[in-house]
Write a protein that holds these residues in place. Structure first.
Motif, PDB file in Angstrom:
ATOM      1  N   THR A 375       0.865  -1.182   0.000  1.00  0.00           N
ATOM      2  CA  THR A 375       0.000   0.000   0.000  1.00  0.00           C
ATOM      3  C   THR A 375       0.895   1.223   0.000  1.00  0.00           C
ATOM      4  OG1 THR A 375      -1.732  -1.148   1.226  1.00  0.00           O
ATOM      5  CG2 THR A 375      -1.814   1.257   1.218  1.00  0.00           C
ATOM      6  N   GLY A 376       0.651   2.125  -0.932  1.00  0.00           N
ATOM      7  CA  GLY A 376       1.537   3.265  -1.088  1.00  0.00           C
ATOM      8  C   GLY A 376       2.635   2.949  -2.089  1.00  0.00           C
ATOM      9  N   ASP A 377       3.643   3.791  -2.125  1.00  0.00           N
ATOM     10  CA  ASP A 377       4.722   3.689  -3.114  1.00  0.00           C
ATOM     11  C   ASP A 377       5.945   3.054  -2.467  1.00  0.00           C
ATOM     12  OD1 ASP A 377       6.450   3.997  -5.221  1.00  0.00           O
ATOM     13  OD2 ASP A 377       5.893   6.071  -5.631  1.00  0.00           O
ATOM     14  N   THR A 378       6.093   1.741  -2.636  1.00  0.00           N
ATOM     15  CA  THR A 378       7.177   1.024  -1.965  1.00  0.00           C
ATOM     16  C   THR A 378       8.498   1.156  -2.730  1.00  0.00           C
ATOM     17  OG1 THR A 378       6.721  -1.074  -3.089  1.00  0.00           O
ATOM     18  CG2 THR A 378       5.524  -0.630  -1.049  1.00  0.00           C
ATOM     19  N   TYR A 379       9.583   0.947  -2.012  1.00  0.00           N
ATOM     20  CA  TYR A 379      10.926   1.017  -2.601  1.00  0.00           C
ATOM     21  C   TYR A 379      11.762  -0.079  -1.932  1.00  0.00           C
ATOM     22  CZ  TYR A 379      14.433   3.719  -5.241  1.00  0.00           C
ATOM     23  OH  TYR A 379      15.358   4.152  -6.171  1.00  0.00           O
ATOM     24  N   LEU A 399       4.410  -0.338  -6.863  1.00  0.00           N
ATOM     25  CA  LEU A 399       4.991  -1.445  -6.108  1.00  0.00           C
ATOM     26  C   LEU A 399       6.301  -1.899  -6.755  1.00  0.00           C
ATOM     27  CD1 LEU A 399       1.778  -3.473  -5.197  1.00  0.00           C
ATOM     28  CD2 LEU A 399       2.887  -1.605  -3.945  1.00  0.00           C
ATOM     29  N   SER A 400       7.044  -2.751  -6.037  1.00  0.00           N
ATOM     30  CA  SER A 400       8.440  -2.989  -6.397  1.00  0.00           C
ATOM     31  C   SER A 400       8.734  -4.475  -6.540  1.00  0.00           C
ATOM     32  CB  SER A 400       9.360  -2.403  -5.317  1.00  0.00           C
ATOM     33  OG  SER A 400       9.001  -1.070  -5.004  1.00  0.00           O
ATOM     34  N   CYS A 424       4.417   4.068   3.590  1.00  0.00           N
ATOM     35  CA  CYS A 424       3.910   2.909   2.867  1.00  0.00           C
ATOM     36  C   CYS A 424       3.957   1.705   3.779  1.00  0.00           C
ATOM     37  CB  CYS A 424       4.714   2.656   1.588  1.00  0.00           C
ATOM     38  SG  CYS A 424       6.448   2.202   1.882  1.00  0.00           S
ATOM     39  N   SER A 425       3.382   0.623   3.319  1.00  0.00           N
ATOM     40  CA  SER A 425       3.419  -0.626   4.068  1.00  0.00           C
ATOM     41  C   SER A 425       3.210  -1.768   3.095  1.00  0.00           C
ATOM     42  CB  SER A 425       2.332  -0.644   5.156  1.00  0.00           C
ATOM     43  OG  SER A 425       1.043  -0.552   4.565  1.00  0.00           O
TER      44      SER A 425
END
Length: 433
Positions: A375-379, A399-400, A424-425
């Protein structure tokens, strides 16, 4: 690089692949420009020599007609069609002439243009397309896969019903990057339900050998968004046998053909996925005409080999039809994280150590690997001691996913964070093979 998937008539500009080309910024992926886009500025496909595009009903080869009727899909937005009458779906789109301001000398002028990409059914519920056509979980959610989008006679479309339209359940395998020196652009997505026995999967070319230069190939899809056309007049110009990432052909393909299945003409198995090429149209006075090159002219069309897509799929999933001879995929290991203000995973990250032997491959992500989510913009980043060995931000939209083959044994560390200073999570899933 953050390239949002826009609503309506989507445009994928040349910058999409600038960072992905092997040498320098090359042609853009094949995608449908908006009605207001400046024609001739996007590097998309072209006609080589004679325009060999043929409507499905008019093509002489019964096997290729069957591939179009039974195995080909058009990718559309829900707003591109009207399903009020479930037994007779209609399309909300400009004609080809209007969408591209084409001159009266051009072909297929009255065809509607609702499709933004194309794809091929390769298993009961799996569609093969280009990675730049389905970029994220949200893009998956908003895409529809439409069968039976072809003409049955001049001026007549095959009736499309809601039984012919499928949603995207998940992206199972995807790449749009240079991975290990190979420029790859593919996606395999799982449909919301089985398409068989109503439709029939196309067979995949066996093995991983390069297509010999001069091999005749056929492409089937929705060039410029119009009903399926069959072009069986292309051939391989450059096999790229040293990398086996893509081959270069002389197919008569257009924006909207991105993701189209490209068949070798000996057996009509899927050999590749059409991904990018030359400019579609050029100005001729106050209107536009098809850009035409000689059979040996211009740069050619880039077609991702099918095998890397199948390899990636069979590393994370199983299929009796596609994965015979592949070892069963390993069971993923997962860990969850919640993070904020990580400076793109450079601080405040949630970490997990993994031990790799020389030659083992680690695949990890908040997408692509079964069990991954976010959820959100992961890195994500991977370190060997103080040295970063691989990283990824947006393999699946926000997502990554990344893959790394260890050359030396040791303990490596996955670091999970968020883009920039955001929060993010998610669940990082990883496998070791």
């Amino acid at each position: 690089m953050r390239i949002p998937r826009t609503s309506g008539r989507r445009t994928l500009l040349g910058t999409l692949l600038c960072t992905l080309s092997l040498v320098a910024c090359g042609p853009a992926p094949e995608a449908e420009p908006t009605d207001n886009a400046a024609l001739g500025t996007e590097k998309q496909p072209v006609v080589y020599g004679t325009d060999n595009r043929t409507d499905v009903y008019a093509h002489a080869d019964a096997t290729l007609r069957a591939r179009a009727q039974q195995s080909t899909v058009a990718l559309m937005n829900p707003s591109d069609f009207n399903a009020t009458n479930p037994n007779n779906v209609t399309f909300n789109a400009s004609t080809l002439r209007s969408a591209y301001n084409l001159c009266t000398s051009e072909r297929f002028l009255d065809d509607p243009t609702p499709a933004f990409c194309s794809g091929t059914l390769i298993d009961d519920d799996l569609v093969l397309t280009a990675g730049h056509c389905i970029t994220s979980a949200s893009a998956c959610t908003s895409t529809r896969f439409v069968f039976n989008f072809y003409r049955t006679a001049a001026g007549a479309l095959q009736t499309v019903t809601t039984a012919d339209i499928f949603s995207c359940q998940a992206i199972v395998a995807r790449q749009q990057a240079t991975v290990g020196g190979r420029n790859l652009d593919f996606a395999i997505v799982r449909l919301d339900r089985s398409a068989t026995p109503r439709f029939t999967p196309a067979p995949i070319r066996a093995g991983n050998a390069a297509l010999p230069v001069g091999t005749n190939v056929t492409v089937i899809g929705s060039g410029s968004g119009i009903p399926f056309k069959i072009d069986s007049g292309g051939s391989v110009r450059d096999a790229r046998a040293g990398t086996l990432d893509y081959f270069v052909g002389t197919t008569d393909t257009f924006g909207g053909n991105s993701g189209s299945g490209v068949y070798e003409n000996n057996g009509y198995t899927v050999a590749g996925i059409l991904v990018r090429g030359e400019t579609d149209y050029k100005a001729s006075g106050s209107c536009n005409v098809v850009n035409t090159c000689t059979e040996t002219g211009c740069r050619g069309e880039d077609i991702t080999y099918v095998r890397p897509a199948i390899d990636e799929f069979c590393a994370v999933a199983t299929s009796t039809r596609l994965c015979a001879g592949y070892p069963p995929p390993p069971t993923p290991v997962t860990f969850t994280f919640t993070a904020t203000n990580t400076n793109s995973a450079n601080q405040n990250t949630v970490n997990r150590d993994v031990t790799l032997a020389a030659g083992q491959t680690l695949k990890f992500g908040t997408c692509t690997v079964p069990g991954a989510s976010g959820t959100g913009d992961t890195y994500l980043r991977l370190y060997s001691g103080a040295t970063q060995v691989v990283s990824n931000d947006d393999a699946c939209g926000t997502l990554s996913y990344a893959s790394f083959k260890a050359t030396t044994a040791g303990t490596y560390q996955i670091r999970a964070g968020c883009y920039n200073s955001g929060s993010c999570s998610g669940t990082v899933a990883y496998t070791i093979q």
